[in-house]
Design a protein around this motif. Structure first.
Motif, PDB file in Angstrom:
ATOM      1  N   PRO A 352      89.034  91.818  45.752  1.00 37.39           N
ATOM      2  CA  PRO A 352      89.424  90.414  45.935  1.00 37.39           C
ATOM      3  C   PRO A 352      89.221  89.882  47.349  1.00 37.39           C
ATOM      4  CG  PRO A 352      91.362  91.819  45.824  1.00 37.39           C
ATOM      5  CD  PRO A 352      90.189  92.699  45.528  1.00 37.39           C
ATOM      6  N   SER A 353      88.636  90.694  48.251  1.00 34.17           N
ATOM      7  CA  SER A 353      88.391  90.201  49.616  1.00 34.17           C
ATOM      8  C   SER A 353      87.055  89.458  49.720  1.00 34.17           C
ATOM      9  CB  SER A 353      88.415  91.354  50.616  1.00 34.17           C
ATOM     10  OG  SER A 353      87.299  92.217  50.427  1.00 34.17           O
ATOM     11  N   GLU A 354      86.346  89.302  48.601  1.00 31.21           N
ATOM     12  CA  GLU A 354      85.097  88.535  48.619  1.00 31.21           C
ATOM     13  C   GLU A 354      85.393  87.060  48.889  1.00 31.21           C
ATOM     14  OE1 GLU A 354      82.089  89.294  45.660  1.00 31.21           O
ATOM     15  OE2 GLU A 354      83.106  91.114  44.992  1.00 31.21           O
ATOM     16  N   GLY A 355      84.359  86.319  49.287  1.00 37.29           N
ATOM     17  CA  GLY A 355      84.504  84.891  49.560  1.00 37.29           C
ATOM     18  C   GLY A 355      83.610  84.481  50.711  1.00 37.29           C
ATOM     19  N   GLY A 356      83.856  83.293  51.255  1.00 36.87           N
ATOM     20  CA  GLY A 356      83.001  82.861  52.354  1.00 36.87           C
ATOM     21  C   GLY A 356      83.299  81.462  52.824  1.00 36.87           C
ATOM     22  N   ARG A 357      82.416  80.973  53.639  1.00 36.88           N
ATOM     23  CA  ARG A 357      82.484  79.606  54.150  1.00 36.88           C
ATOM     24  C   ARG A 357      81.067  79.121  54.368  1.00 36.88           C
ATOM     25  NH1 ARG A 357      81.008  80.008  59.308  1.00 36.88           N
ATOM     26  NH2 ARG A 357      81.391  82.006  60.380  1.00 36.88           N
ATOM     27  N   THR A 358      80.869  77.822  54.253  1.00 37.76           N
ATOM     28  CA  THR A 358      79.556  77.251  54.492  1.00 37.76           C
ATOM     29  C   THR A 358      79.710  75.789  54.893  1.00 37.76           C
ATOM     30  OG1 THR A 358      77.343  76.941  53.552  1.00 37.76           O
ATOM     31  CG2 THR A 358      79.196  76.546  52.091  1.00 37.76           C
ATOM     32  N   GLY A 359      78.704  75.277  55.570  1.00 34.24           N
ATOM     33  CA  GLY A 359      78.734  73.881  56.003  1.00 34.24           C
ATOM     34  C   GLY A 359      77.331  73.377  56.248  1.00 34.24           C
ATOM     35  N   ARG A 360      77.155  72.078  56.132  1.00 28.68           N
ATOM     36  CA  ARG A 360      75.841  71.469  56.373  1.00 28.68           C
ATOM     37  C   ARG A 360      76.047  70.049  56.872  1.00 28.68           C
ATOM     38  NH1 ARG A 360      70.353  71.701  52.647  1.00 28.68           N
ATOM     39  NH2 ARG A 360      69.181  70.163  53.846  1.00 28.68           N
ATOM     40  N   THR A 361      75.329  69.705  57.945  1.00 26.71           N
ATOM     41  CA  THR A 361      75.320  68.349  58.490  1.00 26.71           C
ATOM     42  C   THR A 361      73.880  67.842  58.472  1.00 26.71           C
ATOM     43  OG1 THR A 361      77.212  68.845  59.926  1.00 26.71           O
ATOM     44  CG2 THR A 361      75.874  66.915  60.483  1.00 26.71           C
ATOM     45  N   ASN A 362      73.676  66.650  57.924  1.00 26.31           N
ATOM     46  CA  ASN A 362      72.329  66.097  57.750  1.00 26.31           C
ATOM     47  C   ASN A 362      72.198  64.751  58.436  1.00 26.31           C
ATOM     48  OD1 ASN A 362      71.505  68.155  55.674  1.00 26.31           O
ATOM     49  ND2 ASN A 362      73.126  67.153  54.515  1.00 26.31           N
ATOM     50  N   ALA A 363      70.997  64.471  58.912  1.00 26.83           N
ATOM     51  CA  ALA A 363      70.653  63.155  59.441  1.00 26.83           C
ATOM     52  C   ALA A 363      69.224  62.841  59.028  1.00 26.83           C
ATOM     53  CB  ALA A 363      70.789  63.106  60.960  1.00 26.83           C
ATOM     54  N   SER A 364      68.986  61.598  58.618  1.00 27.35           N
ATOM     55  CA  SER A 364      67.663  61.214  58.143  1.00 27.35           C
ATOM     56  C   SER A 364      67.382  59.765  58.482  1.00 27.35           C
ATOM     57  CB  SER A 364      67.568  61.413  56.624  1.00 27.35           C
ATOM     58  OG  SER A 364      66.399  60.835  56.096  1.00 27.35           O
ATOM     59  N   ILE A 365      66.139  59.491  58.827  1.00 32.72           N
ATOM     60  CA  ILE A 365      65.687  58.123  59.046  1.00 32.72           C
ATOM     61  C   ILE A 365      64.382  57.933  58.289  1.00 32.72           C
ATOM     62  CG2 ILE A 365      64.624  58.819  61.251  1.00 32.72           C
ATOM     63  CD1 ILE A 365      64.984  55.929  62.205  1.00 32.72           C
ATOM     64  N   VAL A 366      64.298  56.851  57.519  1.00 28.26           N
ATOM     65  CA  VAL A 366      63.115  56.540  56.717  1.00 28.26           C
ATOM     66  C   VAL A 366      62.645  55.139  57.076  1.00 28.26           C
ATOM     67  CG1 VAL A 366      62.141  56.294  54.411  1.00 28.26           C
ATOM     68  CG2 VAL A 366      63.932  57.998  54.834  1.00 28.26           C
ATOM     69  N   LEU A 367      61.376  55.020  57.434  1.00 29.58           N
ATOM     70  CA  LEU A 367      60.771  53.732  57.761  1.00 29.58           C
ATOM     71  C   LEU A 367      59.621  53.499  56.779  1.00 29.58           C
ATOM     72  CD1 LEU A 367      61.033  51.453  59.921  1.00 29.58           C
ATOM     73  CD2 LEU A 367      59.119  52.553  61.107  1.00 29.58           C
ATOM     74  N   THR A 368      59.721  52.424  55.999  1.00 23.36           N
ATOM     75  CA  THR A 368      58.705  52.101  55.000  1.00 23.36           C
ATOM     76  C   THR A 368      58.051  50.779  55.380  1.00 23.36           C
ATOM     77  OG1 THR A 368      60.062  53.184  53.312  1.00 23.36           O
ATOM     78  CG2 THR A 368      58.251  51.806  52.541  1.00 23.36           C
ATOM     79  N   THR A 369      56.722  50.798  55.495  1.00 27.80           N
ATOM     80  CA  THR A 369      55.983  49.633  56.004  1.00 27.80           C
ATOM     81  C   THR A 369      54.859  49.266  55.051  1.00 27.80           C
ATOM     82  OG1 THR A 369      56.428  50.402  58.257  1.00 27.80           O
ATOM     83  CG2 THR A 369      54.739  48.692  57.978  1.00 27.80           C
ATOM     84  N   ALA A 370      54.765  47.977  54.728  1.00 30.48           N
ATOM     85  CA  ALA A 370      53.649  47.480  53.937  1.00 30.48           C
ATOM     86  C   ALA A 370      52.477  47.186  54.867  1.00 30.48           C
ATOM     87  CB  ALA A 370      54.055  46.214  53.187  1.00 30.48           C
ATOM     88  N   LEU A 371      51.328  47.756  54.543  1.00 36.06           N
ATOM     89  CA  LEU A 371      50.125  47.593  55.348  1.00 36.06           C
ATOM     90  C   LEU A 371      49.129  46.707  54.611  1.00 36.06           C
ATOM     91  CD1 LEU A 371      49.693  51.316  56.468  1.00 36.06           C
ATOM     92  CD2 LEU A 371      50.815  49.461  57.722  1.00 36.06           C
ATOM     93  N   PRO A 372      48.094  46.227  55.304  1.00 38.00           N
ATOM     94  CA  PRO A 372      47.062  45.425  54.625  1.00 38.00           C
ATOM     95  C   PRO A 372      46.379  46.235  53.517  1.00 38.00           C
ATOM     96  CG  PRO A 372      46.893  45.200  57.009  1.00 38.00           C
ATOM     97  CD  PRO A 372      47.874  46.293  56.750  1.00 38.00           C
ATOM     98  N   HIS A 373      45.687  45.532  52.643  1.00 35.57           N
ATOM     99  CA  HIS A 373      44.915  46.139  51.554  1.00 35.57           C
ATOM    100  C   HIS A 373      45.814  46.875  50.569  1.00 35.57           C
ATOM    101  CE1 HIS A 373      41.525  45.105  54.052  1.00 35.57           C
ATOM    102  NE2 HIS A 373      41.944  45.918  55.019  1.00 35.57           N
ATOM    103  N   ASP A 374      47.013  46.309  50.311  1.00 34.76           N
ATOM    104  CA  ASP A 374      47.925  46.858  49.300  1.00 34.76           C
ATOM    105  C   ASP A 374      48.254  48.316  49.545  1.00 34.76           C
ATOM    106  OD1 ASP A 374      48.183  44.513  47.493  1.00 34.76           O
ATOM    107  OD2 ASP A 374      46.023  44.800  47.289  1.00 34.76           O
ATOM    108  N   ALA A 375      48.587  48.636  50.774  1.00 36.76           N
ATOM    109  CA  ALA A 375      48.962  50.005  51.139  1.00 36.76           C
ATOM    110  C   ALA A 375      50.400  50.035  51.645  1.00 36.76           C
ATOM    111  CB  ALA A 375      48.021  50.553  52.210  1.00 36.76           C
ATOM    112  N   VAL A 376      51.055  51.169  51.463  1.00 35.01           N
ATOM    113  CA  VAL A 376      52.425  51.365  51.932  1.00 35.01           C
ATOM    114  C   VAL A 376      52.491  52.683  52.689  1.00 35.01           C
ATOM    115  CG1 VAL A 376      54.823  51.716  51.260  1.00 35.01           C
ATOM    116  CG2 VAL A 376      53.442  50.047  50.030  1.00 35.01           C
ATOM    117  N   LEU A 377      53.070  52.653  53.877  1.00 35.70           N
ATOM    118  CA  LEU A 377      53.273  53.840  54.699  1.00 35.70           C
ATOM    119  C   LEU A 377      54.760  54.155  54.741  1.00 35.70           C
ATOM    120  CD1 LEU A 377      52.232  56.020  56.694  1.00 35.70           C
ATOM    121  CD2 LEU A 377      52.565  54.335  58.525  1.00 35.70           C
ATOM    122  N   ARG A 378      55.113  55.361  54.277  1.00 33.82           N
ATOM    123  CA  ARG A 378      56.505  55.805  54.322  1.00 33.82           C
ATOM    124  C   ARG A 378      56.599  57.003  55.254  1.00 33.82           C
ATOM    125  NH1 ARG A 378      59.968  59.694  52.415  1.00 33.82           N
ATOM    126  NH2 ARG A 378      62.063  59.004  51.736  1.00 33.82           N
TER     127      ARG A 378
END
Length: 771
Positions: A352-378
């Motif tokens: 019964p001494s099994e077990g644990g701990r865990t953690g995660r911290t995330n950060a994200s930035i997304v920039l989506t741009t419409a370009l000429p000629h019906d194109a999209v840059l993400r």
């Protein structure tokens, strides 16, 4: 085969580079689709002309384009599952370009409005099925999110804090070795993880914040690389909240959960702002002692903040940050003989001494741009800080009859990544061409450790060291509409890996003395794909898909063994159809096969790599979603899988724990307000737990139920798992272990089935307030 891929991809690259040659006499329709409440663009909305084959879908900025149209009068059809369908009359003159700014409003689910074609993302043949499940199936945990993948089963065997064991398409994917998972573009699977390769801990996701799931089975999609052999699941969190919410849950076994979701800008903010934007925060706290004899003391906290806004008519920005932490005790897996001889109860524990701990911290930035000629840059840049410590004892006293065989695995990781995709629509005469060019890099820096322990006290080191692992990738994906009915998708992906580990490894032949384990290895993999789609009728789409994929080996295994298969290749193919025999019935069926070059698994519990050589699997998937009436829905998934080790003797060629038949289904009553409910079942049959089938993992059949009452201001509900209180095994393994009580066993121990007992009857109540 390779020459065919090369020629076809080269041909499509050449076509993409040509200047579009649209006749002067044709017309063009273009525009945007936005949510009527928030004003934010809606991606994936189906757009086409009433009564005409083909069509398109909105991109990441809600934009669409229909080109090469003959002059005349049309009805523009716009619709998406969960949104009200609409038609707009359009009159087009020769050479004219008409633009529209459309809005769409959410509505109740109606399967008669579901379309079976996926013009922008044809590889997602399960799109209709996944969207329906997202609306109908109740979500109470991150585990429920994984169960949304048709045919996917999970098993938990460490008190709820450890990543689930995943089963899909005849694979025991362990914790993610052969199934890739992502959320908002963040990879969930961990490479060269302390416990297991591809470890996918999804508990940092709050289920109520998830808006969409895209499911891809098989290695047919160029966007996915490592681990995407059996398939991949892309989850997306909400861009905005429909309302703020406070939710409380209480249940058996001292279970408590609290959830807060706050809309920071208000429902009418977009009416006052020059540019549409939204922002919200959500936090969750969960505690349970679970149903084991030894209390599990499981605690988890999740928090997320997300902002989405239009910087200009052509650019959108998404910012996301989240934090997760948990710790728990675990009863671990137990031997059948321990229960049969009365040494422990079914819910007892050897250590019964099994077990644990865990953690995660995330950060994200997304920039989506419409370009000429019906194109999209993400473009997306992301960072994760990950911590993990797990105490386990799988063999009890097999190695050490004095202290026992407990181990600790640790992972202290920094993860940096960047991805960019360039999407473009072209008109090549009468043919539409959609091109995607993607590039990316993932960089893992981690301190890894495996230690011998007793009662969570460290006795010695098995291996430890510093990891650097990098993946640089690029892919080109081309979808060409050859006719109004036939579409070809061809792609090629290139991955380059660097494995670097600097540390120590205990030499058991030298009394466990630590010796250097150091090295740097680089390998590359090219993965071509070829997929065909034929729209037989508006209600029937046929498909034939094929592709190469791979899963990576652990960096320590790569460096320890110079002859190791670093990136075992997977070769898959399937034929099938998504169709609607009647307007309210959606069916997806596929006959598939997959050859894996090496069934390679890094065993983090022992610090070694195990290989059983090549394997071959084939099977049949069938998914049905049927609307019996305006509010009553029936669903079912049926999956048959057959797999064998190719080089093993005929009497010892089973793939251990590989499922052979699974099924999930249910009956749901869904109302926008008032009473709703669902009765669901899940079944997995018995299957071999070892090579020769002498040990069997036991199947089970379970019923669950959910009931809720909803008004615009509040919701109350109840959930019951395992209604019939069936005794069932969740995680199961054939393991050789040694016990010292009640009878001291011989040093070689006993090889038999070990298991984690599944949940007995378990009831929860919940109440929510909306504001």
């Amino acid at each position: 085969m390779k020459q065919l891929f090369t020629v076809l991809v080269a041909l499509l690259i050449g076509l993409c580079c040509q200047v579009p040659a649209t006749a002067q006499s044709t017309a063009t329709l273009r525009g945007t689709v936005a949510d009527s409440l928030s004003g934010l663009p809606v991606a994936g909305v189906s757009v086409g002309l009433q009564g005409q084959p083909g069509g398109t879908a909105t991109d990441a900025l809600g934009q669409f384009r229909l080109s090469g149209l003959a002059p005349g009068t049309y009805s523009l059809r716009v619709g998406a599952l969960g949104y009200r369908a609409q038609t707009v009359p359009v009159a087009l003159a020769a050479g004219e370009t008409r633009s529209f700014q459309l809005t769409t409003a959410a509505t109740t689910l109606n399967l008669s409005e579901v379309t079976v074609s996926q013009p922008r993302d044809p590889n997602q043949s399960l799109a209709a099925i996944s969207h329906i499940d997202q609306v109908l199936r109740p979500l109470n945990s991150a585990q429920d999110l994984l169960r949304l993948v048709p045919g996917l089963f999970i098993a938990q065997h460490a008190g709820g804090g450890k990543a689930e064991q995943i089963f899909l398409r005849g694979f025991d994917c362990d914790h993610g070795t052969d199934f890739a998972v992502s959320i908002d573009g963040l990879p969930v699977n961990m490479v060269s993880h302390a416990h297991g390769q591809g470890y996918a801990d999804f508990h940092f996701v709050i289920p109520e914040t998830v808006e969409q799931l895209k499911v891809y089975k098989g290695p047919y999609t160029a966007r996915f690389g490592d681990f995407a052999t059996a398939g991949a699941g892309e989850f997306t969190t909400k861009t905005r909240l429909d309302h703020s919410q406070v939710k409380l849950e209480v249940g058996q076994f001292d279970t408590r959960r609290a959830l807060v979701m706050l809309d920071l800008l208000g429902q009418n903010h977009h009416l006052l702002s020059k540019r549409p934007e939204s922002a919200y925060v959500a936090a969750e706290y969960y505690f349970t002692n679970s149903y084991f004899d030894a209390k599990q003391h499981f605690k988890r906290f999740n928090g997320i903040a997300k902002y989405t806004g239009q910087l200009s008519e052509r650019t959108s920005l998404t910012l996301m940050g989240s934090h997760f932490t948990s710790n728990w005790d675990a009863s671990g897996q137990i031997p059948e003989r321990g229960v049969e001889n009365g040494y422990i109860s079914r819910y007892g524990s050897i250590d019964p001494s099994e077990g644990g701990r865990t953690g995660r911290t995330n950060a994200s930035i997304v920039l989506t741009t419409a370009l000429p000629h019906d194109a999209v840059l993400r473009q997306q840049a992301y960072y994760s800080k990950y911590d993990f410590s797990l105490f386990s004892n799988f063999t009890f006293f097999q190695r050490d009859s004095i202290n026992g065989d407990e181990i600790e695995q640790t992972d202290d990781r920094h993860l940096f990544g960047y991805t960019a995709t360039y999407d473009r629509d072209d008109q090549l005469g009468a043919h539409q061409l959609h091109s995607t060019l993607g590039v990316g890099t993932r960089n893992d820096f981690s301190n890894l450790g495996l230690y011998r322990a007793v009662q969570r006290r460290i006795l010695g080191t098995t291996t430890q060291g510093r990891l650097f692992e990098q993946n640089i990738n690029a892919y080109l994906d081309e979808t060409l509409t050859l006719t109004d009915r036939l579409t070809v998708n061809a792609a090629v992906r290139a991955d380059f890996f660097t494995f670097d580990f600097r540390g120590q490894l205990a030499n058991e032949e030298n009394g466990g003395a630590l010796e250097p384990l150091r090295g740097r290895v680089s390998h590359a993999r090219i993965s071509p794909k070829l997929n065909l789609y034929y729209q037989l009728t508006p209600a029937v789409q046929l498909f034939a898909r094929s592709g190469f994929g791979f899963h990576s080996n652990d960096a320590r295994g790569v460096i320890r063994d110079a002859n190791a298969n670093v990136l075992p290749r997977a070769i898959g193919s399937e034929v099938g159809s998504t169709f609607k025999p009647v307007p309210s019935l959606v069916v997806n069926a596929a006959l598939w096969s997959l050859h894996l070059q090496d069934e390679l698994v890094y065993v983090g519990d022992e610090g070694v790599t195990e290989s059983t050589g090549p394997t071959q699997r084939y099977g049949v998937d069938l998914a049905l979603r049927y609307q019996l009436s305006r509010r009553v829905f029936l669903d079912g998934d049926f999956n048959y899988n057959h797999g064998r080790q190719i080089d093993a003797p005929e009497n010892a060629n089973y793939i251990p724990l590989a499922p052979t038949f699974t099924s999930i289904g249910g009956l749901t009553y869904k109302a926008p307000k008032g009473l709703s409910g669902s009765l669901r079942y899940r079944h997995i049959d018995s299957r071999p737990a070892n090579d020769d089938g002498s040990i069997q993992a036991r199947g089970y059949f379970l019923f669950d139920a959910v009931l809720s009452y909803t008004t615009p201001r509040f919701q109350i509900g109840a959930t019951a798992e395992n209604l019939l209180n069936v005794q069932w095994n969740q995680a199961q393994f054939a393991t050789q272990t040694r016990l010292l009580s009640p009878v001291r066993e011989s040093p070689e121990g006993v090889d038999e089935l070990h298991f984690t007992p599944g949940t007995p009857f378990y009831a929860k109540l919940n109440a929510s307030i909306f504001f």
